[in-house]
Design a protein around this motif. Structure first.
Motif, short mmCIF file in Angstrom:
data_model
loop_
_atom_site.label_atom_id
_atom_site.label_comp_id
_atom_site.label_asym_id
_atom_site.label_seq_id
_atom_site.Cartn_x
_atom_site.Cartn_y
_atom_site.Cartn_z
N ARG A 154 0.84 -1.20 0.00
CA ARG A 154 0.00 0.00 0.00
C ARG A 154 0.88 1.26 0.00
O ARG A 154 1.01 1.93 1.01
CB ARG A 154 -0.93 0.00 1.21
CG ARG A 154 -1.93 -1.14 1.23
CD ARG A 154 -2.84 -1.05 2.45
NE ARG A 154 -3.83 -2.11 2.51
CZ ARG A 154 -5.01 -2.05 1.89
NH1 ARG A 154 -5.32 -0.99 1.16
NH2 ARG A 154 -5.88 -3.05 2.00
N TYR A 156 1.08 4.78 -1.87
CA TYR A 156 0.29 5.66 -2.72
C TYR A 156 1.04 6.97 -2.95
O TYR A 156 1.80 7.42 -2.11
CB TYR A 156 -1.06 5.94 -2.06
CG TYR A 156 -1.76 4.68 -1.59
CD1 TYR A 156 -2.31 3.78 -2.50
CD2 TYR A 156 -1.84 4.38 -0.22
CE1 TYR A 156 -2.93 2.61 -2.07
CE2 TYR A 156 -2.45 3.22 0.21
CZ TYR A 156 -3.00 2.33 -0.70
OH TYR A 156 -3.60 1.18 -0.28
N THR A 181 1.25 1.70 -5.59
CA THR A 181 0.03 0.90 -5.67
C THR A 181 -1.05 1.64 -6.44
O THR A 181 -1.78 1.04 -7.24
CB THR A 181 -0.49 0.57 -4.26
OG1 THR A 181 0.55 -0.09 -3.53
CG2 THR A 181 -1.72 -0.32 -4.31
N ALA A 182 -1.21 2.94 -6.20
CA ALA A 182 -2.20 3.76 -6.88
C ALA A 182 -1.72 5.21 -6.87
O ALA A 182 -0.97 5.61 -5.97
CB ALA A 182 -3.57 3.64 -6.22
N PRO A 202 -3.58 1.71 -10.77
CA PRO A 202 -4.77 2.56 -10.91
C PRO A 202 -4.45 4.04 -10.81
O PRO A 202 -3.63 4.47 -9.99
CB PRO A 202 -5.67 2.10 -9.76
CG PRO A 202 -5.21 0.71 -9.44
CD PRO A 202 -3.72 0.73 -9.69
N GLU A 233 -7.27 -1.75 -14.30
CA GLU A 233 -8.41 -0.97 -13.81
C GLU A 233 -8.49 0.31 -14.64
O GLU A 233 -7.48 0.99 -14.85
CB GLU A 233 -8.24 -0.61 -12.33
CG GLU A 233 -9.37 0.25 -11.77
CD GLU A 233 -9.26 0.49 -10.27
OE1 GLU A 233 -8.94 -0.47 -9.55
OE2 GLU A 233 -9.46 1.64 -9.84
N LYS A 277 -8.48 1.33 -0.99
CA LYS A 277 -9.19 0.17 -1.56
C LYS A 277 -8.26 -0.65 -2.44
O LYS A 277 -8.61 -1.77 -2.83
CB LYS A 277 -10.41 0.64 -2.37
CG LYS A 277 -11.55 1.17 -1.52
CD LYS A 277 -12.71 1.61 -2.41
CE LYS A 277 -13.87 2.14 -1.58
NZ LYS A 277 -14.99 2.62 -2.44
N HIS A 278 -7.11 -0.09 -2.76
CA HIS A 278 -6.17 -0.78 -3.66
C HIS A 278 -5.00 -1.34 -2.87
O HIS A 278 -4.38 -0.64 -2.07
CB HIS A 278 -5.67 0.20 -4.73
CG HIS A 278 -6.77 0.69 -5.62
ND1 HIS A 278 -7.51 1.82 -5.35
CD2 HIS A 278 -7.26 0.19 -6.78
CE1 HIS A 278 -8.40 1.99 -6.30
NE2 HIS A 278 -8.27 1.02 -7.18
N LYS A 280 -1.66 -4.20 -3.42
CA LYS A 280 -0.93 -5.15 -4.25
C LYS A 280 -0.97 -6.54 -3.63
O LYS A 280 -1.06 -6.67 -2.41
CB LYS A 280 0.52 -4.71 -4.40
CG LYS A 280 0.75 -3.52 -5.30
CD LYS A 280 2.24 -3.26 -5.46
CE LYS A 280 2.51 -2.10 -6.41
NZ LYS A 280 3.97 -1.88 -6.58
#
Length: 286
Positions: A154, A156, A181-182, A202, A233, A277-278, A280
């Motif tokens: 996680r 970000y 991760t995002a 994402p 996604e 919510k995302h 790996k």
């Protein structure tokens, strides 16, 4: 005597087995389960000047109140990239590091309105070059991973204006090797030729439709290019009608929810909840 030796080795085996089972359990629960993290009642926001360690940037680090180097829990991390107006060399001018605090998550932390659904580490580096460099960012991210108790599933990243470009450039350059991760770039842009590197990461971009500093077409073209390569996604873009360059305040603080252009991706949940919510898979962690 022989029986005592046998008993000793049996106990030793059981102890080692139990220890291994506990470690395996921790890796699947305490280490990665957000609901096991202690609540954040207001943590420590500390400054780290350029030159204090082997890192390419000075930075601010927010550690939630429950964060403890001696505990097993691993924390999600948000990396925030500021805009051009907050650049500075804190090695030569230590006071310049405070420029980071004027926008985005660092400002929210300082103002006491930082409250994501789950506690997160927040790391805000300060750029002292003309713009954010992907090679320096990678070195910095890997330094942070090594220094702090981070849930590597996680990680970000978000940024505004120059920082939005920095997000697109960093992930666009390194893709899965970026550790990200995002990503949430705000009023930025990037190189559409790098779209393939966003296939597994994402993206949710934000932009004001009346931005005269960075044309909204720059965010649009990146999202269109990413979606053309059929990412895992679909990349999203949210546009604000009649809003200029500062599209970050209402995005980070969530006051822009429901005020977006209805013809683009809806803004119904805050970006930090969307990020969280995302996650790996363990096999995807570099």
């Amino acid at each position: 005597m022989k029986n005592c030796i046998v008993l000793f080795f049996c106990i030793l085996f059981l102890f080692c087995f139990a220890s291994c089972s506990d470690d395996e359990g921790l890796s699947k629960t305490d280490y990665y389960n957000l609901s096991n993290l202690p609540s954040d009642d207001g943590g420590i926001h500390s400054s780290h000047l350029l030159g204090e360690a082997n890192t390419p940037y000075g930075y601010y680090a927010y550690q939630p109140s429950g964060y403890d180097d001696d505990q097993d829990s691993m924390y999600p991390i948000l990396i925030f990239l500021h805009g051009a107006g907050e650049k500075g060399n804190s090695l030569k001018h230590p006071e310049y590091l405070e420029r980071i605090l004027v926008n985005g998550p660092p400002k929210m932390i300082e103002n006491g309105n930082w409250a994501p659904k789950y506690p997160m580490l927040v790391i805000s580096p300060q750029c002292h070059d003309e713009s954010w460099r992907a090679d320096k960012m990678k070195k910095f991210v890997e330094y942070i991973i090594e220094k702090y108790k981070i849930n590597e599933r996680r990680i970000y990243i978000t940024g505004l204006s120059m920082g939005g470009f920095g997000c697109f450039n960093y992930v666009g350059t390194f893709g899965d090797e970026s550790h990200v991760t995002a990503v949430v770039p705000i009023c930025g842009g990037g190189n559409t030729d790098q779209a393939e590197n966003f296939k597994n990461i994402p993206v949710w971009a934000f932009h004001g439709e009346s931005d005269a500093t960075v044309a909204p077409s720059q965010s649009k073209s990146m999202i269109e290019a990413i979606n053309k390569i059929n990412p895992s996604e679909k990349a999203k873009i949210t546009l604000y009608p009649n809003l200029g360059h500062n599209s970050w305040t209402c995005t980070y603080e969530g006051t822009g929810i429901g005020k977006e252009n209805k013809d683009c991706d809806s803004f119904t949940t805050d970006i930090f909840t969307w990020m969280l919510k995302h996650e790996k898979k363990e096999s995807e962690v570099n």
